[in-house]
Design an enzyme around this catalytic site. Structure first.
Site, short mmCIF file in Angstrom:
data_model
loop_
_atom_site.label_atom_id
_atom_site.label_comp_id
_atom_site.label_asym_id
_atom_site.label_seq_id
_atom_site.Cartn_x
_atom_site.Cartn_y
_atom_site.Cartn_z
N ASN A 32 4.81 14.76 4.83
CA ASN A 32 4.59 13.34 5.12
C ASN A 32 4.16 13.19 6.57
OD1 ASN A 32 4.72 10.48 4.67
ND2 ASN A 32 6.70 10.45 5.72
N GLY A 36 -6.15 4.50 2.48
CA GLY A 36 -6.68 5.85 2.39
C GLY A 36 -7.33 6.35 3.67
N HIS A 42 4.28 10.21 9.62
CA HIS A 42 4.87 8.91 9.96
C HIS A 42 4.36 8.49 11.33
CE1 HIS A 42 7.77 5.69 9.72
NE2 HIS A 42 8.08 5.94 10.98
N ALA A 93 -3.91 10.21 17.12
CA ALA A 93 -3.05 11.40 17.19
C ALA A 93 -2.79 11.96 15.79
CB ALA A 93 -1.73 11.06 17.88
N GLU A 94 -2.61 11.08 14.81
CA GLU A 94 -2.39 11.52 13.42
C GLU A 94 -3.58 12.33 12.90
OE1 GLU A 94 -1.21 8.64 10.48
OE2 GLU A 94 -0.26 7.39 12.00
N ASP A 150 11.25 9.25 5.15
CA ASP A 150 10.97 9.70 6.51
C ASP A 150 11.99 10.71 7.04
OD1 ASP A 150 8.70 8.07 6.63
OD2 ASP A 150 9.90 6.35 7.27
C1 GAR Z 1 -0.71 6.66 7.93
O1 GAR Z 1 -1.30 6.40 9.15
C2 GAR Z 1 0.76 6.92 8.06
O2 GAR Z 1 1.14 7.08 9.38
C3 GAR Z 1 1.42 5.72 7.48
O3 GAR Z 1 0.47 5.15 6.60
C4 GAR Z 1 -0.82 5.42 7.12
C5 GAR Z 1 -1.87 5.60 6.07
O4 GAR Z 1 -1.89 4.49 5.24
N1 GAR Z 1 2.61 6.11 6.78
C6 GAR Z 1 3.79 5.50 6.90
O5 GAR Z 1 3.94 4.51 7.59
C7 GAR Z 1 4.91 6.14 6.11
N2 GAR Z 1 6.19 5.66 6.50
P1 GAR Z 1 -3.25 3.69 5.03
O6 GAR Z 1 -4.25 4.69 4.59
O7 GAR Z 1 -2.90 2.69 3.98
O8 GAR Z 1 -3.60 3.08 6.35
#
Ligand code: GAR
Length: 207
Positions: free
Chosen positions: A105, A12, A107, A176-177, A148
Site C-alpha cells: 500500500n 487511478g 499512503h 514523492a509517491e 494503513d
Molecule cells: C494515492 O496517492 C495514495 O497516496 C492515496 O490515494 C492516492 C491514489 O488515489 N491512498 C490513500 O490515501 C490510502 N489511505 P487516486 O488515484 O484516486 O488519486
C-alpha cells in the site's frame, strides 16, 4: 517478470504513474489486472486506455467485507499475480493465504501518523496542516488486515511550508509517491526485501 494486480477506488493517478514507469522500462514488471471497488471510478477508464484488463468488483454489491474480498480474490485467480498493489483503494483488502506478504500500500503521509480508517486523499493533508507538523511525505508498506498498518518498506519526507494549502501539499507528496512506489515494487521484484519482525531490510543490489 513480476505480475501485478492494482486495486483502486478513485482516479487511478498511481496506476497511471506505474504504467508510465513500466512503459519507460524503469519498472520491470507487468500489470496483469486492475480491479476497482467502484464501477464509476475513473481509474477503470485509465486502465482500459492503457489496454489493461480491468474489472469492477463493486463494494456495494456485497453485504460484508468477507464476501467482497472473496469476490476480488476469485477475480485474481486466473491472473496468477505475484504482488497486489493498493493504489487509492478505499476498502480493507484481505488477501488469500498464497498472497500473504505480497500486498503493498502507499499512503500520503509518514505512517504511523495520519493514517487509519477514513484517512485518505485530501483528508490526510488537511489533518497534517491542522496539526502544525513541519514534515509530511509518503509511506510504502506491506499491507496488513488493518488500515494503513504493516511493515514499512520506504518513506520519503517532504517539507510542509508555511503557505501550503491542501492542494500544494498534496502535489508535493504525490511527486514523492511517484518515485517511491515504483522503487518499492522494483525492490520486491528483485527479491531485495526481507522481513525481520516489523522491520523491512533492503538487501544490496546484486547480493
Ligand atoms: C494515492 O496517492 C495514495 O497516496 C492515496 O490515494 C492516492 C491514489 O488515489 N491512498 C490513500 O490515501 C490510502 N489511505 P487516486 O488515484 O484516486 O488519486
Amino acid at each position: 517478470m513480476l505480475r501485478i494486480a492494482v486495486l483502486l477506488s478513485g482516479t487511478g493517478r498511481s496506476l497511471d504513474n506505474l504504467q508510465q514507469e513500466i512503459a519507460a522500462g524503469r519498472l520491470r514488471a507487468g500489470i496483469a489486472l486492475v480491479i476497482s471497488s467502484k464501477p464509476e471510478a475513473y481509474g477503470l477508464v485509465r486502465a482500459k486506455a492503457h489496454g489493461l484488463d480491468a474489472v469492477a468488483v463493486s463494494r456495494r454489491d456485497y453485504p460484508d467485507l468477507e464476501s467482497f474480498n472473496a469476490a476480488i480474490n476469485a477475480a485474481l485467480v486466473p491472473y496468477d499475480v505475484g504482488l497486489v498493489v493498493l493504489a487509492g483503494f478505499l476498502s480493507l483488502y484481505q488477501p488469500p493465504p498464497e498472497l500473504d506478504g505480497r500486498v503493498m500500500n502507499i499512503h500520503p503521509a509518514l505512517l504511523p501518523a495520519f493514517g487509519g480508517k477514513g484517512f485518505y486523499g485530501d483528508r490526510v493533508h488537511q489533518a497534517v496542516l491542522d496539526s502544525g507538523v513541519k514534515v509530511s511525505g509518503c509511506t510504502v508498506h506491506f499491507a496488513e488486515s488493518r488500515y494503513d498498518r504493516g511493515p514499512i518498506i520506504l518513506q520519503t519526507a517532504v517539507p510542509v511550508l508555511d503557505d501550503d494549502t491542501v492542494q500544494s501539499l498534496a502535489a508535493r507528496v504525490f511527486a514523492a509517491e511517484c518515485e517511491a512506489y515504483p522503487r518499492a515494487i522494483q525492490l520486491f521484484a528483485d527479491d531485495r526485501l526481507r522481513l525481520e519482525g516489523q522491520r523491512v531490510r533492503i538487501l544490496p543490489a546484486g547480493g
